[in-house]
Design a protein around this motif. Structure first.
Motif, short mmCIF file in Angstrom:
data_model
loop_
_atom_site.label_atom_id
_atom_site.label_comp_id
_atom_site.label_asym_id
_atom_site.label_seq_id
_atom_site.Cartn_x
_atom_site.Cartn_y
_atom_site.Cartn_z
N LEU A 96 0.34 54.29 73.37
CA LEU A 96 0.34 55.53 74.15
C LEU A 96 1.18 56.57 73.41
O LEU A 96 2.31 56.27 73.00
CB LEU A 96 0.94 55.29 75.55
N TYR A 97 0.61 57.73 73.23
CA TYR A 97 1.29 58.81 72.52
C TYR A 97 1.71 59.86 73.55
O TYR A 97 0.86 60.48 74.20
CB TYR A 97 0.35 59.43 71.48
N GLY A 98 3.04 60.02 73.70
CA GLY A 98 3.55 60.94 74.72
C GLY A 98 4.30 62.10 74.11
O GLY A 98 4.63 62.10 72.92
N THR A 99 4.59 63.08 74.94
CA THR A 99 5.29 64.29 74.46
C THR A 99 6.74 63.98 74.07
O THR A 99 7.32 64.65 73.22
CB THR A 99 5.30 65.35 75.58
N ASP A 100 7.35 62.95 74.67
CA ASP A 100 8.76 62.64 74.39
C ASP A 100 8.96 61.29 73.73
O ASP A 100 10.11 60.83 73.61
CB ASP A 100 9.57 62.68 75.70
N GLY A 101 7.88 60.62 73.40
CA GLY A 101 8.01 59.30 72.79
C GLY A 101 6.66 58.61 72.76
O GLY A 101 5.65 59.17 73.21
N GLY A 102 6.67 57.43 72.21
CA GLY A 102 5.43 56.64 72.18
C GLY A 102 5.76 55.22 72.58
O GLY A 102 6.93 54.81 72.61
N ILE A 103 4.72 54.46 72.87
CA ILE A 103 4.95 53.06 73.23
C ILE A 103 3.72 52.26 72.82
O ILE A 103 2.59 52.75 72.93
CB ILE A 103 5.29 52.92 74.74
N GLU A 104 3.98 51.05 72.32
CA GLU A 104 2.86 50.28 71.77
C GLU A 104 3.04 48.80 72.05
O GLU A 104 4.16 48.29 71.94
CB GLU A 104 2.83 50.51 70.26
N LEU A 105 1.96 48.15 72.37
CA LEU A 105 1.99 46.68 72.41
C LEU A 105 1.04 46.14 71.36
O LEU A 105 -0.01 46.74 71.09
CB LEU A 105 1.61 46.15 73.79
N ARG A 106 1.43 45.06 70.73
CA ARG A 106 0.59 44.37 69.75
C ARG A 106 0.72 42.89 69.99
O ARG A 106 1.83 42.38 70.17
CB ARG A 106 1.02 44.65 68.31
N THR A 107 -0.38 42.18 69.97
CA THR A 107 -0.33 40.73 70.09
C THR A 107 -1.55 40.11 69.43
O THR A 107 -2.64 40.68 69.48
CB THR A 107 -0.21 40.28 71.56
N ILE A 108 -1.33 38.98 68.78
CA ILE A 108 -2.45 38.26 68.17
C ILE A 108 -2.52 36.88 68.79
O ILE A 108 -1.50 36.18 68.92
CB ILE A 108 -2.28 38.15 66.64
N ASP A 109 -3.74 36.51 69.19
CA ASP A 109 -3.97 35.18 69.77
C ASP A 109 -3.05 34.88 70.95
O ASP A 109 -2.56 33.76 71.09
CB ASP A 109 -3.85 34.09 68.70
N TYR A 110 -2.84 35.87 71.78
CA TYR A 110 -2.09 35.71 73.03
C TYR A 110 -0.64 35.27 72.81
O TYR A 110 0.00 34.76 73.72
CB TYR A 110 -2.81 34.73 73.97
N ALA A 111 -0.14 35.45 71.59
CA ALA A 111 1.29 35.17 71.35
C ALA A 111 2.09 36.21 72.15
O ALA A 111 1.56 37.28 72.46
CB ALA A 111 1.60 35.30 69.88
N PRO A 112 3.35 35.90 72.46
CA PRO A 112 4.15 36.91 73.16
C PRO A 112 4.07 38.25 72.41
O PRO A 112 4.26 38.30 71.19
CB PRO A 112 5.56 36.33 73.13
N ALA A 113 3.76 39.31 73.14
CA ALA A 113 3.52 40.60 72.49
C ALA A 113 4.82 41.26 72.08
O ALA A 113 5.87 41.01 72.67
CB ALA A 113 2.78 41.51 73.46
N VAL A 114 4.72 42.10 71.06
CA VAL A 114 5.83 42.96 70.70
C VAL A 114 5.54 44.33 71.32
O VAL A 114 4.49 44.91 71.08
CB VAL A 114 5.95 43.09 69.17
N VAL A 115 6.46 44.79 72.15
CA VAL A 115 6.31 46.10 72.77
C VAL A 115 7.42 47.00 72.23
O VAL A 115 8.61 46.69 72.37
CB VAL A 115 6.39 46.02 74.31
N THR A 116 7.01 48.07 71.58
CA THR A 116 7.98 48.95 70.94
C THR A 116 7.95 50.33 71.60
O THR A 116 6.86 50.89 71.81
CB THR A 116 7.66 49.12 69.44
#
Ligand SMILES: NC(=O)c1ccc[n+]([C@@H]2O[C@H](COP(=O)([O-])OP(=O)(O)OC[C@H]3O[C@@H](n4cnc5c(N)ncnc54)[C@H](O)[C@@H]3O)[C@@H](O)[C@H]2O)c1
Length: 371
Positions: free
Chosen positions: A271-291
């Motif tokens: 998600l691209y926001g006016t004051d920041g961004g946020i992203e989730l990434r996960t492969i094969d249902y491993a615990p996701a990294v949310v930044t």
């Protein structure tokens, strides 16, 4: 809140015993306020085994027989997608509450008929969007709601596989039975999660593109072979859409069962926001990294967020039961959210066919039933 009537447990049936139906069953059997009284599915040995294991008195081949033979209050509908509408409408007309698997239906006409049935019978119709109960998605949604990224002006959602067509030649790859390929199968989860995180913005237009390059050549099959329907590969193996939202925002979504790329179920939402961004990434249902991407241009303020446990179908079933237990909320749970997703996907397929953008007002809701 308990879902059951005051004097006895809620009597539930599960229609369809594939991965999806078994996920519903697995939660129902843990609930003290629920009695699973019926199962329907074509796999005789599996059906009998599950009925014996859980002491289910009625276990039959076909959903029609289950509705006739079992004394039910509610059912889960987890059959191939072309059966969602007929089974759901019949169950609602029999006075049952229904939890339908995703995608709710193949077309908006089917979805609208399901919503109309829920409304005319004053019953609950929920759709199993289990991904929205993933810990990474919950974490992102909380950040967005708290204003951590400001106004989100663009969202990008992806679900890629290298070789994950859910059985070449099965109902999944038959257009009439599945309603479409990865866009409706995987994309619907990403669409639901994204729109849910964005607070249900109104979608104005949809542009869709579909490709079918590997599936028609018998390539890209998944490990989980289902019974072949004897059909050719009739759907896309890669689908893309661009949504224009009211207020100027946009969403892009890509979903594929099979492409030449790294292996695994590769999911991301950014998600691209006016004051920041946020992203989730996960492969094969491993615990996701949310930044969480902060404003400092060198990334020094970025944070990797803690991710709560994923609840999936457990939460879907619990939510369904909670809604049943609260009659004042039934009218809000009439399947409208699922129908909204179906309409957007239908617009994407229509756009792909036409080679042009489709305006959502072309596909307006056609539910005209008094409550
Ligand atoms: N929410 C999720 O993450 C998720 C995951 C997988 C599948 N699904 C959805 O769940 C549904 C089922 O998918 P699946 O992978 O479990 O499929 P599947 O093919 O493995 O299982 C389908 C089940 O339906 C039964 N069935 C077929 N026709 C029937 C009939 N006339 N009466 C009674 N039972 C009948 C089959 O016997 C089988 O038990 C699909 O709509 C799919 O999109 C959702």
């Amino acid at each position: 809140m308990t879902a059951s009537p005051p004097d006895r447990p809620l009597r539930v049936g599960v229609i369809g015993l594939g991965w999806a139906g078994r996920s519903h069953l697995a939660r129902y059997v843990t609930r003290p306020d629920v009695e699973v009284v019926g199962l329907a599915g074509m796999e005789t040995a599996l059906r009998e085994e599950l009925a014996a294991e859980h002491g289910v008195p009625v276990a039959v081949d076909r959903w029609e027989d289950l509705l006739q033979q079992a004394e039910l209050d509610a059912v889960s509908v987890a059959v191939p997608t072309f059966l969602h509408a007929p089974a759901t409408i019949a169950a609602l007309d029999a006075g049952l509450h229904v939890l339908s698997e995703k995608p709710m239906a193949r077309t908006s006409a089917e979805a609208d008929a399901m919503v109309a049935a829920a409304r005319r019978n004053n019953r609950v119709l929920e759709v199993a969007f289990n991904h929205r109960y993933r810990g990474d998605i919950t974490a992102m949604r909380e950040q967005v709601s708290a204003g951590a990224v400001g106004r989100v002006y663009h969202a990008k959602a992806e679900w890629w596989r290298r070789s994950g067509i859910p059985s070449l030649g099965s109902w999944f790859t038959n257009k009439e039975m599945g309603g479409g390929g990865p866009l409706i199968d995987l994309g619907v989860h990403m669409l639901d999660a994204t729109l849910h995180m964005l607070g249900e913005p109104k979608v104005l237009t949809v542009s869709g593109v579909t490709h079918a390059e590997l599936g028609p050549r018998g390539l890209g099959g998944g490990p989980d072979e289902k019974q072949a329907a004897g059909s050719a590969f009739e759907v896309e193996d890669l689908g893309v859409m661009l949504l224009r939202l009211e207020g100027g925002g946009s969403v892009t979504l890509e979903a594929s069962w099979a492409t030449h790329r790294p292996s695994g179920d590769d999911m991301a939402i950014t998600l691209y926001g006016t004051d920041g961004g946020i992203e989730l990434r996960t492969i094969d249902y491993a615990p996701a990294v949310v930044t969480l991407f902060a404003t400092a241009p060198d990334g020094s303020e970025d944070v990797v967020l803690p991710v709560p446990e994923s609840l999936g179908h457990t939460a879907v079933v619990d939510k369904f039961l909670a809604v049943i237990g609260d009659p004042s909320s039934w009218a809000e749970h009439d399947g409208t959210i699922g129908a909204t997703r179906t309409r957007i996907l239908e617009a994407a397929y229509l756009s792909a066919e036409r080679g042009a953008e489709v305006t959502m007002s072309e596909l307006t809701e056609k539910v005209e039933v008094a409550r």
